[in-house]
Design a protein around this motif. Structure first.
Motif, PDB file in Angstrom:
ATOM      1  N   GLU A   1       0.568  -0.796   0.142  1.00 53.01           N
ATOM      2  CA  GLU A   1      -0.151  -0.017  -0.087  1.00 53.01           C
ATOM      3  C   GLU A   1       1.036   1.406  -0.065  1.00 53.01           C
ATOM      4  O   GLU A   1       0.254   2.616  -0.848  1.00 53.01           O
ATOM      5  CB  GLU A   1      -0.884  -0.340   1.256  1.00 53.01           C
ATOM      6  CG  GLU A   1      -1.526  -1.101   0.729  1.00 53.01           C
ATOM      7  CD  GLU A   1      -2.736  -1.033   2.456  1.00 53.01           C
ATOM      8  OE1 GLU A   1      -2.005  -0.305   3.267  1.00 53.01           O
ATOM      9  OE2 GLU A   1      -3.225  -1.832   2.387  1.00 53.01           O
ATOM     10  N   ARG A   2       1.982   1.426   0.307  1.00 50.33           N
ATOM     11  CA  ARG A   2       2.570   2.216   0.685  1.00 50.33           C
ATOM     12  C   ARG A   2       3.960   2.484   0.017  1.00 50.33           C
ATOM     13  O   ARG A   2       4.640   3.676  -0.603  1.00 50.33           O
ATOM     14  CB  ARG A   2       2.818   2.502   1.953  1.00 50.33           C
ATOM     15  CG  ARG A   2       2.350   2.372   3.225  1.00 50.33           C
ATOM     16  CD  ARG A   2       2.514   2.270   4.627  1.00 50.33           C
ATOM     17  NE  ARG A   2       1.490   2.415   5.682  1.00 50.33           N
ATOM     18  CZ  ARG A   2       0.648   2.238   5.912  1.00 50.33           C
ATOM     19  NH1 ARG A   2      -0.117   0.993   4.810  1.00 50.33           N
ATOM     20  NH2 ARG A   2      -0.944   2.479   6.405  1.00 50.33           N
ATOM     21  N   MET A   3       4.607   1.520  -0.728  1.00 52.85           N
ATOM     22  CA  MET A   3       5.485   1.663  -1.578  1.00 52.85           C
ATOM     23  C   MET A   3       4.942   0.949  -3.343  1.00 52.85           C
ATOM     24  O   MET A   3       4.912  -0.859  -3.472  1.00 52.85           O
ATOM     25  CB  MET A   3       6.559   1.063  -1.428  1.00 52.85           C
ATOM     26  CG  MET A   3       7.081   1.420  -0.006  1.00 52.85           C
ATOM     27  SD  MET A   3       8.713   0.214   0.681  1.00 52.85           S
ATOM     28  CE  MET A   3       9.930   0.654  -0.390  1.00 52.85           C
ATOM     29  N   GLN A   4       5.495   1.856  -3.981  1.00 55.65           N
ATOM     30  CA  GLN A   4       4.663   0.801  -5.315  1.00 55.65           C
ATOM     31  C   GLN A   4       5.662  -0.087  -5.860  1.00 55.65           C
ATOM     32  O   GLN A   4       7.193  -0.656  -6.932  1.00 55.65           O
ATOM     33  CB  GLN A   4       5.404   1.952  -6.467  1.00 55.65           C
ATOM     34  CG  GLN A   4       4.138   3.144  -6.120  1.00 55.65           C
ATOM     35  CD  GLN A   4       2.864   3.070  -6.312  1.00 55.65           C
ATOM     36  OE1 GLN A   4       2.944   1.821  -6.760  1.00 55.65           O
ATOM     37  NE2 GLN A   4       1.730   3.878  -5.783  1.00 55.65           N
ATOM     38  N   VAL A   5       5.731  -1.543  -5.592  1.00 53.26           N
ATOM     39  CA  VAL A   5       6.768  -2.816  -5.692  1.00 53.26           C
ATOM     40  C   VAL A   5       6.069  -3.385  -6.859  1.00 53.26           C
ATOM     41  O   VAL A   5       7.315  -3.790  -7.531  1.00 53.26           O
ATOM     42  CB  VAL A   5       6.695  -4.023  -4.413  1.00 53.26           C
ATOM     43  CG1 VAL A   5       7.065  -4.932  -5.088  1.00 53.26           C
ATOM     44  CG2 VAL A   5       6.858  -3.491  -3.282  1.00 53.26           C
ATOM     45  N   ALA A   6       5.057  -3.018  -7.765  1.00 54.04           N
ATOM     46  CA  ALA A   6       4.588  -3.529  -8.995  1.00 54.04           C
ATOM     47  C   ALA A   6       5.641  -2.672 -10.217  1.00 54.04           C
ATOM     48  O   ALA A   6       5.603  -3.326 -10.983  1.00 54.04           O
ATOM     49  CB  ALA A   6       3.503  -3.322  -9.065  1.00 54.04           C
ATOM     50  N   LYS A   7       5.898  -1.337  -9.727  1.00 61.16           N
ATOM     51  CA  LYS A   7       6.999  -1.014 -10.782  1.00 61.16           C
ATOM     52  C   LYS A   7       8.489  -1.247 -10.681  1.00 61.16           C
ATOM     53  O   LYS A   7       9.351  -0.231 -11.409  1.00 61.16           O
ATOM     54  CB  LYS A   7       6.387   0.415 -10.986  1.00 61.16           C
ATOM     55  CG  LYS A   7       5.159   0.503 -11.035  1.00 61.16           C
ATOM     56  CD  LYS A   7       4.884   2.525 -11.149  1.00 61.16           C
ATOM     57  CE  LYS A   7       3.582   2.445 -11.311  1.00 61.16           C
ATOM     58  NZ  LYS A   7       3.163   3.860 -11.817  1.00 61.16           N
ATOM     59  N   VAL A   8       8.794  -2.220 -10.032  1.00 60.36           N
ATOM     60  CA  VAL A   8      10.073  -2.808  -9.362  1.00 60.36           C
ATOM     61  C   VAL A   8      10.246  -3.519 -10.776  1.00 60.36           C
ATOM     62  O   VAL A   8       9.527  -4.142 -11.135  1.00 60.36           O
ATOM     63  CB  VAL A   8      10.387  -3.362  -8.706  1.00 60.36           C
ATOM     64  CG1 VAL A   8      11.944  -3.868  -8.285  1.00 60.36           C
ATOM     65  CG2 VAL A   8      10.268  -2.302  -7.016  1.00 60.36           C
ATOM     66  N   ASP A   9      11.994  -2.932 -11.161  1.00 64.45           N
ATOM     67  CA  ASP A   9      12.770  -3.580 -12.958  1.00 64.45           C
ATOM     68  C   ASP A   9      12.548  -5.302 -12.446  1.00 64.45           C
ATOM     69  O   ASP A   9      13.086  -5.937 -11.362  1.00 64.45           O
ATOM     70  CB  ASP A   9      13.895  -3.108 -12.883  1.00 64.45           C
ATOM     71  CG  ASP A   9      14.587  -3.648 -14.746  1.00 64.45           C
ATOM     72  OD1 ASP A   9      13.672  -4.343 -14.859  1.00 64.45           O
ATOM     73  OD2 ASP A   9      15.600  -3.690 -15.028  1.00 64.45           O
ATOM     74  N   PHE A  10      11.953  -6.525 -12.959  1.00 64.59           N
ATOM     75  CA  PHE A  10      11.733  -8.067 -12.767  1.00 64.59           C
ATOM     76  C   PHE A  10      13.491  -8.371 -12.688  1.00 64.59           C
ATOM     77  O   PHE A  10      13.851  -9.273 -12.561  1.00 64.59           O
ATOM     78  CB  PHE A  10      11.342  -8.529 -13.699  1.00 64.59           C
ATOM     79  CG  PHE A  10      10.695  -8.677 -15.152  1.00 64.59           C
ATOM     80  CD1 PHE A  10      12.139  -9.852 -15.892  1.00 64.59           C
ATOM     81  CD2 PHE A  10      10.925  -7.618 -15.804  1.00 64.59           C
ATOM     82  CE1 PHE A  10      12.559  -9.600 -16.494  1.00 64.59           C
ATOM     83  CE2 PHE A  10      11.322  -7.716 -17.219  1.00 64.59           C
ATOM     84  CZ  PHE A  10      12.315  -8.764 -17.770  1.00 64.59           C
ATOM     85  N   SER A  11      14.038  -7.522 -13.639  1.00 63.25           N
ATOM     86  CA  SER A  11      15.577  -8.317 -13.908  1.00 63.25           C
ATOM     87  C   SER A  11      16.766  -7.877 -12.658  1.00 63.25           C
ATOM     88  O   SER A  11      17.290  -8.567 -12.717  1.00 63.25           O
ATOM     89  CB  SER A  11      16.380  -6.773 -15.261  1.00 63.25           C
ATOM     90  OG  SER A  11      16.612  -5.934 -14.887  1.00 63.25           O
ATOM     91  N   THR A  12      16.142  -6.764 -12.488  1.00 60.65           N
ATOM     92  CA  THR A  12      17.011  -6.868 -10.937  1.00 60.65           C
ATOM     93  C   THR A  12      16.900  -7.190  -9.793  1.00 60.65           C
ATOM     94  O   THR A  12      16.727  -7.120  -8.537  1.00 60.65           O
ATOM     95  CB  THR A  12      17.305  -5.305 -10.647  1.00 60.65           C
ATOM     96  OG1 THR A  12      15.454  -4.094 -10.520  1.00 60.65           O
ATOM     97  CG2 THR A  12      17.370  -3.913 -11.241  1.00 60.65           C
ATOM     98  N   VAL A  13      15.715  -7.679  -9.561  1.00 59.64           N
ATOM     99  CA  VAL A  13      14.463  -8.585  -8.727  1.00 59.64           C
ATOM    100  C   VAL A  13      14.495  -9.876  -8.641  1.00 59.64           C
ATOM    101  O   VAL A  13      15.433 -10.907  -7.953  1.00 59.64           O
ATOM    102  CB  VAL A  13      13.204  -8.144  -8.312  1.00 59.64           C
ATOM    103  CG1 VAL A  13      12.662  -9.170  -7.527  1.00 59.64           C
ATOM    104  CG2 VAL A  13      13.441  -7.034  -8.198  1.00 59.64           C
TER     105      VAL A  13
END
Length: 885
Positions: free
Chosen positions: A80-92
């Motif tokens: 809810e508080r951090m946009q985790v869905a927009k993190v680059d998948f190649s870095t995760v």
């Protein structure tokens, strides 16, 4: 606690009863909430006072105690508080999962994804993504990328795609047409009517022709068109009127078929060719011929290939289609060879016959024990062989000829038996490109075999000695008792040495027999043989002018091929490297390009001018014209070659250094070396041509002078040119010898453990001698009574200025028969400070001598007396020569 104390407890105090903790109330919710808030505040106060590491450890301990629902609560709170869905998948995600995702993209999408970010660029250019896409189209990388090389397969894919000759669907349809192109009903009906009319017209003309032939033919001639091919040789011919009428009908039929084919509708199929191809007039040539012409067409070209030729399989593969080739064993007889030829021809005659065997300019090593040359040409069995061989070939009036190929003996291929047909005889039988590949491979094979023979010579010598000793020992053991064997050891050794000498003489026995027969034949020659030789000499003198012309033309042709090889270096290697340097995408620096190609380009300019002069002279060639002055002028400008040969070792080292240090240059060489454009040769192999060209010059000039009369004006210039080329070739040989000696010294220094530097100016190896080091138990008594013991094995390396002494050891590998010899440096002594003392043979020692240096003394002994005599004589001569300097 007593019973009285427990009686006064109130219900309020019972609420403070605890179950798991002495501080946490169990049932009072308000007090429980208050106490929980106080403890949370206390823990928060402690958390604020902790360091970052302590806080991380505390959180880790808390998360370990949480259940799945509690962890899910934390995850939802972060979502809810951090946009985790927009993190680059190649870095995760792990890297292999990211690469698996990218593997579903097309090459175009991968190139687009590489422009998103640096992590995506790094992932999308990995070789594991691009290699399957290249292999799918058969685009294999010509080298193995190093561990630090990045994006090699992507660059290879882009390079291959950029050179594709592709068409859009509209352009392909316009050129090749479409498959199963539909037709209208009117077009189908029109095509059927044309075919029906065509068949009707052809049948009418054939019926009319058969009627005319039936009316005018004699009783012995059939009316079919194939009768002219099958009729006997002495069959009567048709009259002139009949032949004219038949010929007119045949011409009419040809014209009819050609016209009918031209009017047929032509439709392009998927391959681009027409459904009804037109017939050219050349396909009609020779269809209706007489017997002689048909037999000419059936006569094949025939080539005999000796199995003694190195890599003869490649020679067989280079034979043209339609040429009959036979590989024969070198050990067969002349009768067996004739049987093979007769069986291969199957009753036919050959239009021409070639013999591909080894030899030299004086004789041909046709079979084992049969070296065909001028000396034994008149022997009965040899003359009978050539007469029978000539019966299998067409006569000279019919264009028959016999060609000899002696590729390992001489490079001059001008003196051919039979008439010339305007092209080299090799082009009749072989594909010249494949034959050139075999020639390069054979040269490489000969050089390799020379090195192998040199390395295996000591092993073969020891093996021969061992076999001889075993044979003599077995013979003596079978015929003598043990006592006699022990008493006759010297006799056994002498017999073994003689057996080795006989084995050497056996290899030369055939040559001795040929020479002895020649001596007898010279003593018993009759007048008929003298007349045959005189007639042969007259024929050779008569053809000298024609042969001189052929040799000069071959000089021009070989010079043209040589210049083409130099132009390959310029066009394939120098021009792209220079263009890359000019476009700021340099593969090599300007200094390296200057080192590699400056001298070879000057040689190309010089030989290009020489080629132009030869071409101008041959355009107006006649028997009185000269070629020696042109070669003499060329020989006066050979300082250009001197610069190249002086820098030749530097050029090769520069190529190897740049190949190792510059990946782009290594890729460049992998792409251009050993391709069809470079005649399947690499850059170092192309740079080898100038050194080999001078031997060809000598052979060709010798041939020109051989066929030039003594009174000819060109005779003196040819002699001068030969002297110039010979002198320069000796200079090249001397340079080659110096390089070989330097390499030999480096090899010796490498195999001797602890050896000092051997490379010095004018130093060369003379001889290596293996000896046994002895130790005398008592040196005060006389030589004849001294006892010696063998303590070490030594190897003596004799140079022109020093003697190097090393110990020799032998190590064996488990499960292997071969052994390895190791050397350990002991000392080196200057020759002018070395003393030699001979030890006479006695009952206790043989073949011994003493080498005395300033600090050391060695008592040595060889195995046989001849080795001692040869070693001491060579050593004394070397000492004498060093002291004279």
């Amino acid at each position: 606690m007593s019973a009285e104390d427990s009686s006064w407890r109130t219900p309020e105090m019972e609420s403070f009863h605890t179950r798991f903790s002495a501080w946490t109330p169990f049932s009072n919710k308000s007090l429980n909430r208050q106490l929980f808030q106080e403890r949370v505040a206390l823990i928060s106060h402690w958390f604020d006072l902790w360091t970052n590491k302590q806080r991380q450890e505390f959180l880790f301990a808390i998360f370990l105690r949480c259940t799945k629902s509690q962890l899910r609560f934390v995850q939802d709170w972060f979502s809810e508080r951090m946009q985790v869905a927009k993190v680059d998948f190649s870095t995760v995600l792990p890297r292999f999962i990211s690469l698996y995702i990218f593997s579903f993209l097309s090459p175009k999408d991968l190139c687009a994804a590489a422009q998103v970010s640096w992590p995506w660029k790094f992932l999308t250019e990995q070789d594991c993504l691009w290699m399957p896409k290249c292999v799918k189209f058969g685009w294999f990388l010509p080298y193995t990328p190093t561990d630090n090389e990045y994006g090699a397969w992507k660059r290879h894919y882009v390079a291959c795609v950029s050179h594709l000759d592709w068409l859009t669907p509209r352009e392909a349809a316009a050129i090749y047409g479409t498959l199963n192109e539909p037709k209208t009903e009117d077009e189908e009906l029109l095509e059927r009517q044309r075919e029906k009319c065509l068949r009707k017209r052809i049948w009418e003309e054939i019926a009319l022709r058969n009627k005319e032939l039936f009316k005018v033919r004699p009783p012995w001639v059939s009316g079919t068109c194939c009768s002219s091919v099958l009729k006997p040789r002495r069959q009567p011919r048709l009259s002139q009127t009949v032949r004219e009428r038949v010929g007119s009908h045949e011409a009419l039929e040809k014209q009819l078929v050609l016209t009918s084919l031209e009017i047929l509708p032509k439709r392009s199929n998927i391959s681009g060719s027409h459904s009804y191809p037109l017939l050219s007039k050349k396909y009609w040539h020779g269809v209706h011929k007489n017997d002689d012409s048909s037999s000419y067409a059936l006569r094949p070209h025939f080539i005999l290939i000796s199995s003694r030729i190195p890599a003869y399989e490649m020679v067989v593969e280079s034979v043209k289609a339609g040429v009959v080739s036979v590989v024969y064993e070198h050990s067969v007889t002349l009768e067996s060879l004739l049987y093979l030829i007769e069986k291969a021809l199957d009753g036919r005659k050959a239009q021409s016959m070639g013999i591909f065997s080894d030899g030299d300019s004086r004789e041909i090593n046709l079979l084992q024990g049969y070296k065909i040359g001028v000396k034994n040409l008149l022997r009965p069995e040899v003359r009978d062989f050539w007469e029978k061989l000539g019966s299998y070939v067409a006569t000279e009036e019919e264009g028959g000829h016999v060609d000899f190929f002696v590729p390992l003996g001489a490079s001059v291929l001008s003196d051919w038996l039979g008439s010339q047909w305007g092209k080299a005889p090799s082009s009749i039988y072989f594909c010249e490109a494949k034959l050139q590949t075999w020639s390069s491979f054979a040269d490489f094979l000969e050089e390799t075999l020379k090195t192998v023979r040199k390395q295996l010579y000591p092993l073969f010598k020891e093996l021969q000695k061992s076999i001889s000793g075993r044979m003599i020992g077995q013979f003596m053991f079978d015929t003598m008792g043990m006592t006699n064997i022990l008493n006759n050891q010297e006799t056994a050794q002498a017999l073994a040495d003689r057996l080795m000498e006989l084995s050497k003489e056996d290899s030369e026995r055939s040559v001795v027999e040929d020479n002895s027969w020649d001596t007898k034949s010279r003593l018993s020659k009759n007048d008929l043989n003298f007349e045959a030789l005189i007639n042969l000499e007259r024929i050779l003198q008569k053809d000298s002018a024609e042969k001189r012309t052929r040799v000069v033309r071959e000089l021009l042709q070989s010079e043209r091929k040589y210049v083409q090889m130099l132009e390959i270096v310029r066009d394939v290697y120098f021009a792209p490297l220079k263009a890359a340097l000019s476009s700021n995408r340099a593969i090599l620096s300007a200094a390296n390009i200057q080192i590699l190609f400056s001298d070879i380009l000057q040689i190309l300019s010089l030989n290009r001018q020489f080629l132009d002069n030869l071409r101008d002279r041959l355009q107006e060639w006649g028997p009185a014209h000269c070629v020696g002055e042109i070669v003499t002028k060329f020989g006066s400008q050979l300082n250009t070659y001197t610069n190249f040969f002086n820098n030749y070792p530097v050029i090769l080292k520069t190529i190897e250094k740049c190949r190792e240090m510059i990946p782009a240059f290594r890729t460049f060489l992998k792409r251009h070396d050993k391709t069809i454009v470079t005649k399947m040769l690499s850059l170092p192999e192309l740079l080898l041509y100038p050194s080999r060209r001078f031997e060809e010059y000598l052979n060709l000039l010798y041939a020109v002078r051989l066929h030039t009369p003594a009174e000819h004006v060109d005779r003196g210039d040819l002699t001068t040119a030969i002297d110039q080329i010979k002198k320069y070739k000796s200079y090249i040989d001397q340079m080659k010898q110096n390089i070989n000696m330097k390499d030999h010294l480096s090899d010796i220094q490498r195999i001797i453990w602890g050896c000092p530097t051997l490379s010095e100016v004018n130093r060369y190896l003379i001889r290596v001698q293996d000896v046994a080091q002895l130790h005398c138990c008592d040196e005060e008594i006389s030589f004849s009574l001294r006892l010696y013991e063998h303590i070490h094995d030594l190897s003596l390396f004799l140079f022109n200025d020093a003697l190097l002494v090393s110990s020799r050891g032998t190590s064996h590998t488990p499960f292997e028969r071969t052994s390895k010899t190791t050397y350990q440096f002991i000392a080196s002594v200057a020759l002018h400070r070395l003393l030699i003392e001979n030890i006479p043979d006695s009952k206790y020692v043989k073949n011994a001598f003493i080498l005395q240096g300033p600090k050391y003394k060695w008592i040595c002994a060889t195995e046989v007396e001849d080795e001692k005599f040869l070693w001491l004589s060579v050593l004394r001569n070397a000492i004498k020569s060093s002291m004279e300097k």
